[in-house]
Write an enzyme that holds these catalytic residues in place. Structure first.
Site, PDB file in Angstrom:
ATOM      1  N   ILE A 154      58.442  21.673   8.669  1.00 23.46           N
ATOM      2  CA  ILE A 154      58.048  20.413   8.034  1.00 23.46           C
ATOM      3  C   ILE A 154      59.295  19.752   7.453  1.00 23.46           C
ATOM      4  O   ILE A 154      60.031  20.367   6.669  1.00 23.46           O
ATOM      5  CB  ILE A 154      57.007  20.666   6.925  1.00 23.46           C
ATOM      6  CG1 ILE A 154      55.776  21.363   7.518  1.00 23.46           C
ATOM      7  CG2 ILE A 154      56.619  19.360   6.236  1.00 23.46           C
ATOM      8  CD1 ILE A 154      54.740  21.768   6.490  1.00 23.46           C
ATOM      9  N   GLU A 173      58.079  27.059   5.546  1.00 20.35           N
ATOM     10  CA  GLU A 173      57.495  25.965   6.343  1.00 20.35           C
ATOM     11  C   GLU A 173      57.844  26.098   7.813  1.00 20.35           C
ATOM     12  O   GLU A 173      57.756  25.135   8.570  1.00 20.35           O
ATOM     13  CB  GLU A 173      57.978  24.614   5.795  1.00 20.35           C
ATOM     14  CG  GLU A 173      59.429  24.266   6.091  1.00 20.35           C
ATOM     15  CD  GLU A 173      60.430  24.833   5.108  1.00 20.35           C
ATOM     16  OE1 GLU A 173      61.524  24.263   5.012  1.00 20.35           O
ATOM     17  OE2 GLU A 173      60.113  25.848   4.448  1.00 20.35           O
TER      18      GLU A 173
END
Length: 374
Positions: free
Chosen positions: A234, A276
């Site tokens: 992300i 992430e």
């Protein structure tokens, strides 16, 4: 003499029933069959044969009367809610009664088995959240239908009453024991499934964890299949955590993982590697097709509104690196995917970079012209 025969046959029938329950329960929870239909047919056949075996063995109540426990396997299937196998087993057990002759008594017994199974479906639905009461009710319902069948076939005679007394006494005793055994099987299988999920799944997102990723991808280069490794993370996720808190960061990760599950095929391997960072294993897609899949995921994420706790919804973006190859060791493919991901980050984020091992070159996929940040 017949009392000794009665005890021996009771123990033999109970052992057959409990052993059959164990085997059928293992089949019900097995994941080794190719399809759910195949599993259902095998379960139905196995249960039907168990019922027929119990019917032929029987229990000598006295010198002239015999009873059997053919209904118990149907209780097991009804408890687990396996309706298609229940239909198969019912037809096998009910139809086998005609092996003793096509008579009115056989027809009554066949109708009784149909009634037992039909009522069991209703009981299972009504008492689904009360397992012990459900199992006990299934046994009582079966004994009630057997009672009607015996009274229709034999009438109100001393013989029929003695047979029913033995049927209810033995049926309830063995039925309660089988109920406890079934509940124990169910609890054990639930615990095994929980342990398996705990060992295989990321606790936050429900995706596979790093250990499963390593296991499922080991030896890929020996399979001779084209495969793709997608590395995703992300963009600016640290900004999300710093601005909205780690709790909201976890919410974003969960929603991100849900999108990955929705946008990938059931046989693709989707894992959270850490933080992430995510990885996806995609089999048998050419570079152009896997590129489309990656960009579909990227665009879906860019257009999604991620819900937060105590803040307005936000948008985030993802960068994706892809390694495409065949007969390439997974560690090298992981490195190539990570390098492609790093290139995507360097080129502005919110884009896909594909490395085709066969061509030894990077291919920049289509990407948005404007980076989306939070």
């Amino acid at each position: 003499m017949w009392k000794i025969i009665f005890i021996v046959e009771l123990l033999v029938n109970a052992c057959i029933a409990f052993t059959g329950f164990y085997i059928i329960s293992k089949i019900i929870h097995s994941t080794h069959f190719s399809s759910s239909t195949t599993t259902s047919v095998i379960i139905g056949l196995a249960t039907g044969l168990l019922g027929v075996l119990l019917m032929f063995k029987g229990i000598q109540v006295n010198e002239s009367l015999r009873m059997d426990l053919r209904h118990l396997p149907l209780v097991l299937l009804a408890f687990y809610g396996n309706r298609f196998p229940l239909v198969i087993a019912t037809l096998i057990i009910g139809g086998s009664r005609f092996l003793f002759g096509i008579t009115p008594q056989a027809f009554v017994a066949f109708v009784a088995i149909i009634a037992i199974s039909t009522g069991m479906v209703y009981i299972h639905r009504k008492l689904f959240n009360r397992p012990f009461r459900q199992n006990l009710s299934l046994n009582i319902w079966a004994l009630l239908m057997i009672t009607f069948a015996v009274l229709i076939n034999l009438g109100f005679t001393d013989a029929s009453l003695r047979l029913l007394l033995a049927t209810w006494t033995i049926g309830l005793a063995v039925g309660v024991l089988s109920s406890l055994l079934t509940l124990d099987f169910q609890m054990l299988n639930r615990q095994v499934e929980l342990y398996k999920q705990s060992a295989e799944r990321d606790h936050l997102t429900g995706l596979y964890n790093r250990r499963v990723w390593d296991t499922r991808t080991a030896g890929l280069e020996q399979e001779g299949r084209i495969y793709n490794v997608l590395a995703l993370d992300i963009d600016h996720f640290k900004h999300v955590n710093d601005t909205y808190g780690h709790g909201n960061g976890d919410l974003v990760l969960k929603q991100f993982a849900n999108i990955l599950m929705e946008e990938t095929r059931p046989h693709d391997v989707t894992a959270r590697i850490g933080g992430e960072e995510f990885m996806i294993l995609v089999y048998d897609l050419a570079p152009s097709k896997v590129n489309k899949v990656a960009n579909r995921i990227r665009e879906r994420i860019a257009n999604e509104r991620f819900q937060l706790d105590g803040f307005p919804a936000i948008t985030v973006t993802t960068s994706i690196g892809i390694a495409h190859g065949k007969h390439v060791h997974i560690q090298q493919m992981n490195v190539l995917a990570d390098e492609a991901l790093y290139t995507a980050k360097q080129q502005g984020r919110n884009r896909t970079i594909l490395f085709d091992q066969a061509d030894q070159q990077d291919i920049a996929a289509s990407h948005s012209s404007t980076e989306t940040t939070t």
